[in-house]
Design a protein around this motif. Structure first.
Motif, PDB file in Angstrom:
ATOM      1  N   ASP A   1       2.456   1.891  -3.350  1.00 29.04           N
ATOM      2  CA  ASP A   1       1.437   2.456  -4.247  1.00 29.04           C
ATOM      3  C   ASP A   1       1.147   3.914  -3.903  1.00 29.04           C
ATOM      4  N   LYS A   2       1.141   4.198  -2.600  1.00 24.23           N
ATOM      5  CA  LYS A   2       0.860   5.586  -2.178  1.00 24.23           C
ATOM      6  C   LYS A   2       1.970   6.520  -2.652  1.00 24.23           C
TER       7      LYS A   2
ATOM      8  N   ASP B   1      -7.303   4.393   0.243  1.00 25.61           N
ATOM      9  CA  ASP B   1      -7.700   4.629   1.636  1.00 25.61           C
ATOM     10  C   ASP B   1      -9.217   4.668   1.803  1.00 25.61           C
TER      11      ASP B   1
ATOM     12  N   TYR C   1       0.832  -1.205   0.000  1.00 23.56           N
ATOM     13  CA  TYR C   1       0.000   0.000   0.000  1.00 23.56           C
ATOM     14  C   TYR C   1       0.867   1.256   0.000  1.00 23.56           C
TER      15      TYR C   1
ATOM     16  N   PHE D   1       1.514   6.927  -6.442  1.00 21.01           N
ATOM     17  CA  PHE D   1       0.297   7.714  -6.679  1.00 21.01           C
ATOM     18  C   PHE D   1       0.528   9.195  -6.398  1.00 21.01           C
TER      19      PHE D   1
ATOM     20  N   ILE E   1      -2.887  11.238   5.712  1.00 20.47           N
ATOM     21  CA  ILE E   1      -4.127  10.593   5.283  1.00 20.47           C
ATOM     22  C   ILE E   1      -4.714  11.444   4.160  1.00 20.47           C
ATOM     23  N   LEU E   2      -4.702  10.908   2.963  1.00 18.04           N
ATOM     24  CA  LEU E   2      -5.014  11.729   1.788  1.00 18.04           C
ATOM     25  C   LEU E   2      -6.454  12.206   1.799  1.00 18.04           C
ATOM     26  N   GLY E   3      -7.348  11.452   2.412  1.00 19.62           N
ATOM     27  CA  GLY E   3      -8.757  11.830   2.427  1.00 19.62           C
ATOM     28  C   GLY E   3      -9.111  12.834   3.506  1.00 19.62           C
TER      29      GLY E   3
ATOM     30  N   ARG F   1       1.093  12.328  -9.489  1.00 15.90           N
ATOM     31  CA  ARG F   1       0.062  13.337  -9.687  1.00 15.90           C
ATOM     32  C   ARG F   1       0.531  14.741  -9.324  1.00 15.90           C
TER      33      ARG F   1
ATOM     34  N   TRP G   1      -9.080   6.404  -4.248  1.00 16.36           N
ATOM     35  CA  TRP G   1      -7.781   5.894  -3.798  1.00 16.36           C
ATOM     36  C   TRP G   1      -7.970   4.809  -2.761  1.00 16.36           C
TER      37      TRP G   1
END
Lengths: 120, 287
Positions: free
Chosen positions: A7-8, B67, A4, A11, A42-44, A15, B65
């Motif tokens: 991938d993060k 998460d 993960y 990602f 935490i991207l969200g 971008r 994504w």
């Protein structure tokens, strides 16, 4: 295994145009900075909330530092993320259209089905 | 009730925009044949005279994504910005702005939840080339309101193929029961055999021409049972590591219906992947 997190990394770098260039020019410095400063974001969450536990294993860190897309494939990094970012960094070094993509495929020829698991 | 005037399934090749708009000296040798096929395919939508487009596609790790990854997501917004920096960079795709058909989004969400699909939703969704490629090929004016529906064909664990077919059937039922006088087309894009970031990528044709031949036959003849009997989450790795995008074609077979022969079928064997284009007219089409 922290597929993960690999991938993060792919990602978030892919971008961001500045990070694409920075990773191309200084992979070791960029990976170290990213792991220290960005890996736990935490991207969200818009307000900068962070996790506390994410870090690379040594083999993962070295694959990223080495721009080693063959090793990343072997480690189960998502192949779409790897391909997209590496095209952005290295297609420009090749004269013929798709030359980089074809070389990329050739360097993976020793893999046969089933490919490494990409589930995170 | 609304009328389902066309069901369209297609590949979404991000190179088409550049191939079709480049100056003559930069156009690849296959561009003219490709443009001619797209022009004929576009006419199949134009003839159906739709008011609204339901667009089925899959986000390629742009807004969605790991998460917080939905399996099926419906956009519900008055507008959708479209295409992302890395699609501009790699494919030369333009930034776009599409209107949303928000009342149909709300209807699909409410009724879809009640029909057994725990659909995620987004009130601010930027759509990517899985939706904009068919806008560019089929409706370049980009003047019709849309309802985007995203599926996860990308980040395991994925829903199984049968679930895609079932969602397609449900989308059709919901479009046909929507209390509206609008004419609706459902357009979905996926892949045939495809390899990305693996040893079989960017070959002289798609990685598995035999799979492509069978896939075109399943879709064109509406052979859902035959397709489901051979296609599983495990089997889809064999034709190419990105072939799970074929499940969006299976969703569209569910929209078209069991045994529904496509009214229009075309394909184009390109390097890297085979392009394929299908149109059904559930209620016929006026000449």
């Amino acid at each position: 295994m922290s597929k993960y997190l690999i991938d993060k990394f792919l990602f978030t770098v892919d971008r961001d145009p500045e990070l694409v260039e920075r990773y191309r020019e200084d992979p070791r410095g960029t990976v170290a900075w990213w792991e220290a400063e960005r890996a736990n974001t935490i991207l969200g969450c818009h307000s900068g909330e962070a996790s506390t536990w994410l870090k690379f294993e040594d083999a993962e860190r070295e694959a990223l530092v080495g721009h080693d897309y063959v090793r990343l494939f072997e480690l189960g990094a998502h192949p779409f993320l790897t391909l997209t970012l590496f095209i952005a960094m290295f297609e420009r070094d090749h004269d013929e259209p798709l030359a980089f993509q074809k070389e990329y495929g050739r360097r993976l020829q020793h893999f046969s089905l089933p490919y490494p698991d990409i589930a995170t | 009730m609304a009328e389902l005037v066309a069901v369209i399934a297609s590949t979404h090749h991000p190179f088409y925009y550049r191939a079709s708009t480049a100056p003559p000296e930069e156009r690849p040798p296959f561009a003219d044949a490709w443009v001619a096929k797209i022009a004929a395919f576009r006419e199949t939508l134009t003839r159906a005279n739709p008011d609204v487009l339901v667009m089925v596609g899959s986000d390629h790790f742009h807004q969605l994504w790991l998460d917080n990854m939905p399996q099926f997501l419906v956009g519900k917004a008055p507008f959708y910005d479209a295409n992302f920096y890395n699609e501009e960079r790699e494919f030369g795709l333009p930034r776009m702005l599409l209107r949303g058909q928000e009342d149909l989004s709300a209807y699909i969400l409410r009724e879809g939840l009640d029909a057994g699909f725990d659909l995620a939703f987004s009130n601010e969704l930027r759509i990517d080339h899985s939706v904009t490629c068919p806008i560019i090929t089929l409706r370049p004016e980009a003047d019709l309101p849309i309802v985007p529906i995203y599926t996860n064909i990308f980040a395991p664990p994925l829903p199984r193929p049968k679930r895609f077919v079932e969602l397609g059937r449900t989308i059709r039922q919901l479009v046909e029961s929507w209390p509206s006088d609008k004419r609706v087309a459902v357009i979905g894009t996926g892949h045939l055999s495809l390899e990305l970031g693996g040893p079989r990528q960017f070959g002289p044709h798609g990685p598995d021409p035999e799979f492509d031949r069978k896939a075109v036959e399943w879709i064109a003849s509406g052979d859902i049972d035959g397709c489901l009997s051979e296609v599983t989450l495990d089997s889809l790795w064999e034709p190419g590591n990105a072939t799970h995008g074929f499940m969006d074609f299976m969703l569209m077979m569910g929209v078209a219906g069991e045994g529904a022969k496509a009214d229009y079928v075309d394909s184009l064997d390109l390097f890297h992947t085979m392009e394929a284009y299908f149109t059904w007219y559930p209620n016929g089409v006026t000449a």
